[in-house]
Design a protein around this motif. Structure first.
Motif, PDB file in Angstrom:
ATOM      1  N   THR A 144     -24.759  56.073  65.749  1.00  0.00           N
ATOM      2  CA  THR A 144     -24.705  54.609  65.603  1.00  0.00           C
ATOM      3  C   THR A 144     -23.401  54.117  64.953  1.00  0.00           C
ATOM      4  OG1 THR A 144     -26.052  54.644  63.584  1.00  0.00           O
ATOM      5  CG2 THR A 144     -27.209  54.263  65.645  1.00  0.00           C
ATOM      6  N   PRO A 145     -22.789  54.874  64.008  1.00  0.00           N
ATOM      7  CA  PRO A 145     -21.494  54.379  63.483  1.00  0.00           C
ATOM      8  C   PRO A 145     -20.415  54.328  64.573  1.00  0.00           C
ATOM      9  CG  PRO A 145     -22.432  56.036  62.015  1.00  0.00           C
ATOM     10  CD  PRO A 145     -23.251  56.057  63.272  1.00  0.00           C
ATOM     11  N   LEU A 146     -20.440  55.277  65.479  1.00  0.00           N
ATOM     12  CA  LEU A 146     -19.480  55.298  66.589  1.00  0.00           C
ATOM     13  C   LEU A 146     -19.674  54.076  67.490  1.00  0.00           C
ATOM     14  CD1 LEU A 146     -17.395  56.842  68.425  1.00  0.00           C
ATOM     15  CD2 LEU A 146     -19.350  57.962  69.457  1.00  0.00           C
ATOM     16  N   LEU A 147     -20.929  53.783  67.804  1.00  0.00           N
ATOM     17  CA  LEU A 147     -21.223  52.647  68.685  1.00  0.00           C
ATOM     18  C   LEU A 147     -20.861  51.324  68.022  1.00  0.00           C
ATOM     19  CD1 LEU A 147     -24.733  53.836  69.956  1.00  0.00           C
ATOM     20  CD2 LEU A 147     -22.513  54.162  71.062  1.00  0.00           C
ATOM     21  N   ALA A 148     -20.983  51.281  66.705  1.00  0.00           N
ATOM     22  CA  ALA A 148     -20.711  50.035  65.965  1.00  0.00           C
ATOM     23  C   ALA A 148     -19.219  49.792  65.769  1.00  0.00           C
ATOM     24  CB  ALA A 148     -21.414  50.077  64.610  1.00  0.00           C
ATOM     25  N   ASN A 149     -18.413  50.817  66.031  1.00  0.00           N
ATOM     26  CA  ASN A 149     -16.966  50.708  65.867  1.00  0.00           C
ATOM     27  C   ASN A 149     -16.354  50.354  67.231  1.00  0.00           C
ATOM     28  OD1 ASN A 149     -14.224  51.233  65.699  1.00  0.00           O
ATOM     29  ND2 ASN A 149     -14.466  52.994  64.337  1.00  0.00           N
ATOM     30  N   GLY A 150     -16.102  49.073  67.446  1.00  0.00           N
ATOM     31  CA  GLY A 150     -15.660  48.595  68.756  1.00  0.00           C
ATOM     32  C   GLY A 150     -14.475  49.362  69.329  1.00  0.00           C
ATOM     33  N   PRO A 151     -13.341  49.435  68.595  1.00  0.00           N
ATOM     34  CA  PRO A 151     -12.178  50.133  69.155  1.00  0.00           C
ATOM     35  C   PRO A 151     -12.473  51.605  69.466  1.00  0.00           C
ATOM     36  CG  PRO A 151     -11.544  48.773  67.287  1.00  0.00           C
ATOM     37  CD  PRO A 151     -13.037  48.744  67.342  1.00  0.00           C
ATOM     38  N   ALA A 152     -13.282  52.254  68.626  1.00  0.00           N
ATOM     39  CA  ALA A 152     -13.605  53.668  68.867  1.00  0.00           C
ATOM     40  C   ALA A 152     -14.465  53.809  70.120  1.00  0.00           C
ATOM     41  CB  ALA A 152     -14.334  54.257  67.656  1.00  0.00           C
ATOM     42  N   PHE A 153     -15.428  52.919  70.290  1.00  0.00           N
ATOM     43  CA  PHE A 153     -16.318  52.972  71.460  1.00  0.00           C
ATOM     44  C   PHE A 153     -15.511  52.756  72.745  1.00  0.00           C
ATOM     45  CE2 PHE A 153     -20.602  51.121  73.209  1.00  0.00           C
ATOM     46  CZ  PHE A 153     -20.813  52.296  73.926  1.00  0.00           C
ATOM     47  N   VAL A 154     -14.596  51.780  72.698  1.00  0.00           N
ATOM     48  CA  VAL A 154     -13.750  51.510  73.870  1.00  0.00           C
ATOM     49  C   VAL A 154     -12.889  52.736  74.193  1.00  0.00           C
ATOM     50  CG1 VAL A 154     -11.787  50.139  74.712  1.00  0.00           C
ATOM     51  CG2 VAL A 154     -13.707  49.008  73.561  1.00  0.00           C
ATOM     52  N   SER A 155     -12.298  53.335  73.161  1.00  0.00           N
ATOM     53  CA  SER A 155     -11.438  54.517  73.387  1.00  0.00           C
ATOM     54  C   SER A 155     -12.246  55.672  73.967  1.00  0.00           C
ATOM     55  CB  SER A 155     -10.790  54.987  72.078  1.00  0.00           C
ATOM     56  OG  SER A 155      -9.975  53.981  71.579  1.00  0.00           O
ATOM     57  N   LEU A 156     -13.468  55.830  73.495  1.00  0.00           N
ATOM     58  CA  LEU A 156     -14.317  56.904  74.017  1.00  0.00           C
ATOM     59  C   LEU A 156     -14.587  56.691  75.508  1.00  0.00           C
ATOM     60  CD1 LEU A 156     -16.246  59.361  73.630  1.00  0.00           C
ATOM     61  CD2 LEU A 156     -18.048  57.669  73.184  1.00  0.00           C
ATOM     62  N   VAL A 157     -15.023  55.491  75.854  1.00  0.00           N
ATOM     63  CA  VAL A 157     -15.362  55.197  77.257  1.00  0.00           C
ATOM     64  C   VAL A 157     -14.116  55.329  78.138  1.00  0.00           C
ATOM     65  CG1 VAL A 157     -16.176  53.396  78.833  1.00  0.00           C
ATOM     66  CG2 VAL A 157     -17.369  53.789  76.663  1.00  0.00           C
ATOM     67  N   ASP A 158     -12.980  54.819  77.663  1.00  0.00           N
ATOM     68  CA  ASP A 158     -11.733  54.933  78.440  1.00  0.00           C
ATOM     69  C   ASP A 158     -11.335  56.396  78.624  1.00  0.00           C
ATOM     70  OD1 ASP A 158     -11.565  52.235  78.741  1.00  0.00           O
ATOM     71  OD2 ASP A 158     -10.011  51.924  77.225  1.00  0.00           O
ATOM     72  N   GLY A 159     -11.474  57.182  77.560  1.00  0.00           N
ATOM     73  CA  GLY A 159     -11.117  58.609  77.638  1.00  0.00           C
ATOM     74  C   GLY A 159     -11.999  59.349  78.632  1.00  0.00           C
TER      75      GLY A 159
END
Ligand SMILES: O=P(O)(O)OC[C@H]1O[C@H](OP(=O)(O)OP(=O)(O)O)[C@H](O)[C@@H]1O
Ligand SMILES: Nc1ncnc2[nH]cnc12
Length: 187
Positions: free
Chosen positions: A42-57
């Protein structure tokens, strides 16, 4: 937030993605029952830039190789939907028992804690299509193995399996032997 020094990743996954996930994880001992070390995303999902980077990667990793993304209920849905949209392809929902209207096909399996059944609407599957299976955690591998069996029964090909976290000691990878299993973090 977690024991990064003991963690690894699949060779196919770039280190930046692994670091991103590790930096945004929380570990909860004895949840949901004694003896289970719960890895909370849940901390990963709540971190917008991190979530975007994950999906883009992940999108960069699979672009051109897959025709659909299969999310495994429920945390797999959180990853599958943005990835499918980012790639401009469809999403398949592999769901727990009784959630999908018929006709469905189903497989029963055991979990690290408890047992379950996964179901799929075969009508949503394009025969011969290349499907990526995605979920948050690979533990015993029961959920993934059941889901792969359903997708293949429906006539598609499972191209790869992507897991955010792999709990190596629980042996899931052995149940998926011969398949490409891309784990962003391996504990
Ligand atoms: O490799 P396995 O031993 O099969 O375990 C992994 C599965 O267990 C968890 O799901 P859970 O059933 O807790 O459901 P949730 O995603 O709805 O929280 C996890 O999200 C995986 O789907
Ligand atoms: N230890 C764990 N942490 C988070 N999700 C899980 N699913 C199965 N085992 C799990």
């Amino acid at each position: 937030m977690t024991s990064a020094t003991t963690a690894g990743h699949s060779e196919t996954i770039c280190e930046d993605l692994t670091r991103l996930v590790l930096d945004n994880l929380r570990e909860i001992p004895d949840f949901p029952e004694p003896g289970v070390l719960f890895r909370d995303i849940t901390p990963l999902l709540a971190n917008g830039p991190a979530f975007v980077s994950l999906v883009d990667g992940l999108a960069d990793h699979y672009r051109g190789r897959i025709d659909a993304v299969a999310g495994l209920e429920s945390r797999g849905f959180i990853l599958a939907a943005p990835l499918a949209v980012r790639l401009g392809i469809g999403m398949l929902t592999v769901r727990k028992s009784g959630k999908l209207p018929g006709p469905v096909i189903g497989v029963d399996y055991d979990l690290e804690y408890g047992s379950a059944r996964m179901e799929l609407r075969p009508e949503t599957v394009q025969p011969g299509s290349r499907v990526l299976v995605i979920d948050d955690v690979l533990a015993t591998g029961g959920t993934a193995a059941a889901s792969i069996s359903l997708i293949e029964q429906a006539g598609a090909r499972v191209e790869a399996i992507c897991m955010l976290l792999e709990l190596r000691d629980l042996g899931g990878r052995a149940r998926l032997e011969g398949r490409e299993v891309d784990s962003v973090v391996i504990f």
